[in-house]
Enzyme design. Structure first.
Site, PDB file in Angstrom:
ATOM      1  N   LYS A   1       3.312 -15.467   2.159  1.00 56.70           N
ATOM      2  CA  LYS A   1       3.289 -16.420   1.045  1.00 56.70           C
ATOM      3  C   LYS A   1       4.730 -16.611   0.549  1.00 56.70           C
ATOM      4  CE  LYS A   1       0.138 -17.023  -2.066  1.00 56.70           C
ATOM      5  NZ  LYS A   1      -0.360 -18.412  -1.863  1.00 56.70           N
TER       6      LYS A   1
ATOM      7  N   ASP B   1     -10.316  -8.523   8.540  1.00 56.78           N
ATOM      8  CA  ASP B   1     -11.710  -8.188   8.256  1.00 56.78           C
ATOM      9  C   ASP B   1     -12.573  -9.445   8.244  1.00 56.78           C
ATOM     10  OD1 ASP B   1     -11.383  -5.474   8.000  1.00 56.78           O
ATOM     11  OD2 ASP B   1     -12.463  -5.356   6.100  1.00 56.78           O
TER      12      ASP B   1
ATOM     13  N   ASP C   1      -3.082 -17.979   2.021  1.00 54.74           N
ATOM     14  CA  ASP C   1      -4.296 -18.586   1.450  1.00 54.74           C
ATOM     15  C   ASP C   1      -4.809 -19.702   2.356  1.00 54.74           C
ATOM     16  OD1 ASP C   1      -1.920 -19.855   0.761  1.00 54.74           O
ATOM     17  OD2 ASP C   1      -2.638 -20.565  -1.176  1.00 54.74           O
TER      18      ASP C   1
ATOM     19  N   ASP D   1      -4.978  -6.857   6.208  1.00 57.37           N
ATOM     20  CA  ASP D   1      -6.195  -6.135   5.862  1.00 57.37           C
ATOM     21  C   ASP D   1      -7.318  -7.131   5.571  1.00 57.37           C
ATOM     22  OD1 ASP D   1      -7.934  -4.179   5.063  1.00 57.37           O
ATOM     23  OD2 ASP D   1      -6.841  -3.606   3.249  1.00 57.37           O
TER      24      ASP D   1
ATOM     25  N   TYR E   1       0.820  -1.217   0.000  1.00 55.55           N
ATOM     26  CA  TYR E   1       0.000   0.000   0.000  1.00 55.55           C
ATOM     27  C   TYR E   1       0.859   1.276   0.000  1.00 55.55           C
ATOM     28  CZ  TYR E   1      -3.963  -3.018   1.238  1.00 55.55           C
ATOM     29  OH  TYR E   1      -4.931  -3.997   1.254  1.00 55.55           O
TER      30      TYR E   1
END
Ligand code: NAD
Length: 358
Positions: free
Chosen positions: A192, A253, A225, A249, A141
């Site tokens: 990952k 959530d 994942d 993020d 980001y």
């Protein structure tokens, strides 16, 4: 020793829910031996209207000089058309940057009284208590190069860059290890590393820090994942989850919404040890219900509990506040965003019920 908390109530329902947290602080000072001085300042749209900027320099200085900052929420349709640097949200980014709060703590906690409201069956989430530690100021980001490039011939390329330095990984990992040590002693680091070099460095640095400084904490690693899958398959296997900005993020959530309404979810953002923390409900200013005394104040009050634990030196009172909220829900009190219960109440009546149980 007196501690100071700066209340930045902001816009919309921000002032309504923060008012209930203020009552809790006053009650704790009066009846539970805490010594927390309350400071206030305008923030967000309210500061734009009064001073032309979403946060004044003097407010930033007061935030840095306090022990904790409790935000309400910012934003609203009346400021949505303004230039980006004078929108309420710009004040939030400026404050987070000035406070250098690089670790975002988001609990996914299931209150027993709300266990039937989850999209998962009660047996999977009853007693759920996960703490996410998400890196907040680095990663994809924020990194450059970024942008949209014209490649010619009518074609374009969108670019974002993921990178992490060892220092960025180690400072947030320390927060995760310290928290795990205070909880049940288990930390799961998520990345990952199978397909991303930044993930491989993340895994190597976290492993090395665990071995050198935190051999008492049980460290595990998981691909992001798989973590997404495990959060909906068997969420109670987790204690503290440490992850980067992007994966944090998404995963926090998803996990938080397993446990109830937006009106129940607190958060903390922490920087270096001893620096003030920034605490806020994860919800926004909810202009659709502002001024009606129907917003749920629990996320704000639970954010205050996080401040008591991590910045105000009173983990005992954090627990007292969390128990009072749990007891209030168990006794059937609900604001309109929560289903079930036996007493439908507004914002200040919910505050009354929580204070009575304190
Ligand atoms: P929102 O979180 O304000 O509201 C989403 C929905 O949840 C609304 O229906 C609202 O009524 C409900 N809701 C939110 N908090 C609640 C509470 N405590 N009790 C009961 N119901 C609650 O998100 P939005 O509508 O997308 O955004 C509204 C404004 O808030 C925008 O200006 C946005 O930029 C801003 N915002 C600010 C923050 C922040 O201050 N950190 C975060 C998110 C959004």
């Amino acid at each position: 020793m007196t501690k100071t908390i700066l209340l930045l109530a902001g816009d919309g329902i921000g002032p309504e829910v923060t008012a209930q947290s203020r009552r809790v602080i006053e009650h704790l000072n009066h009846d539970h031996g805490s010594d927390v001085a309350i400071d206030n300042a305008l923030f967000g749209g309210a500061a734009i209207d009064a001073a032309g900027v979403p946060i004044e320099d003097a407010t930033v200085a007061r935030a840095l000089a306090s022990d904790a900052v409790l935000l309400g929420a910012v934003g609203g349709p009346q400021w949505a058309e303004a230039a980006y640097n004078v929108r309420p949200e710009a004040g939030l980014l400026r404050l987070r940057t000035a406070m250098n709060v690089f670790a975002n703590l988001r609990p996914a906690l299931c209150f027993e009284a709300l266990a039937d409201e989850s999209t998962l069956k009660r047996e999977y989430i009853d007693g759920l208590d996960i703490m996410f530690v998400r890196e907040l100021v680095g990663g994809v980001y924020f990194n450059t190069p970024r942008g949209i490039e014209d490649m010619g011939s009518g074609k374009r390329r969108g670019i974002n860059t993921q990178n992490y330095t060892s220092d960025e990984i180690i400072r947030v990992a320390r927060v995760g290890f310290e928290l795990a040590r205070k909880r049940s002693g288990r930390l799961c680091s998520v990345e990952k590393s199978n397909v991303m070099e930044s993930g491989l460095l993340w895994r190597e640095e976290v492993t090395a820090l665990g071995a050198s400084d935190y051999s008492d904490v049980e460290l595990s690693h998981m691909y992001a994942d798989n973590c997404a899958m495990q959060l909906v398959r068997a969420p109670k296997q987790f204690d503290v989850i440490l992850t980067d900005n992007l994966f944090g993020d998404l995963l926090s959530d998803a996990a938080a919404m397993l446990t109830g309404s937006l009106g129940m979810l607190p958060s903390a953002a922490l920087g270096d040890a001893g620096a003030p923390g920034l605490y806020e409900p994860i919800h926004g200013s909810a202009p659709d219900i502002a001024g009606k005394d129907i917003a749920n104040p629990c996320a704000s009050i639970l954010s205050l509990a996080m401040a008591l634990r991590s910045s105000l030196g009173r983990p005992d009172l954090a627990e007292t506040v969390e128990h009072a909220v749990a007891r209030t829900l168990a006794d059937g009190y609900r604001t309109a965003d929560l289903a079930g219960g036996s007493h439908l109440v507004g914002t200040s009546a919910m505050g009354d019920a929580i204070l009575a149980r304190l």
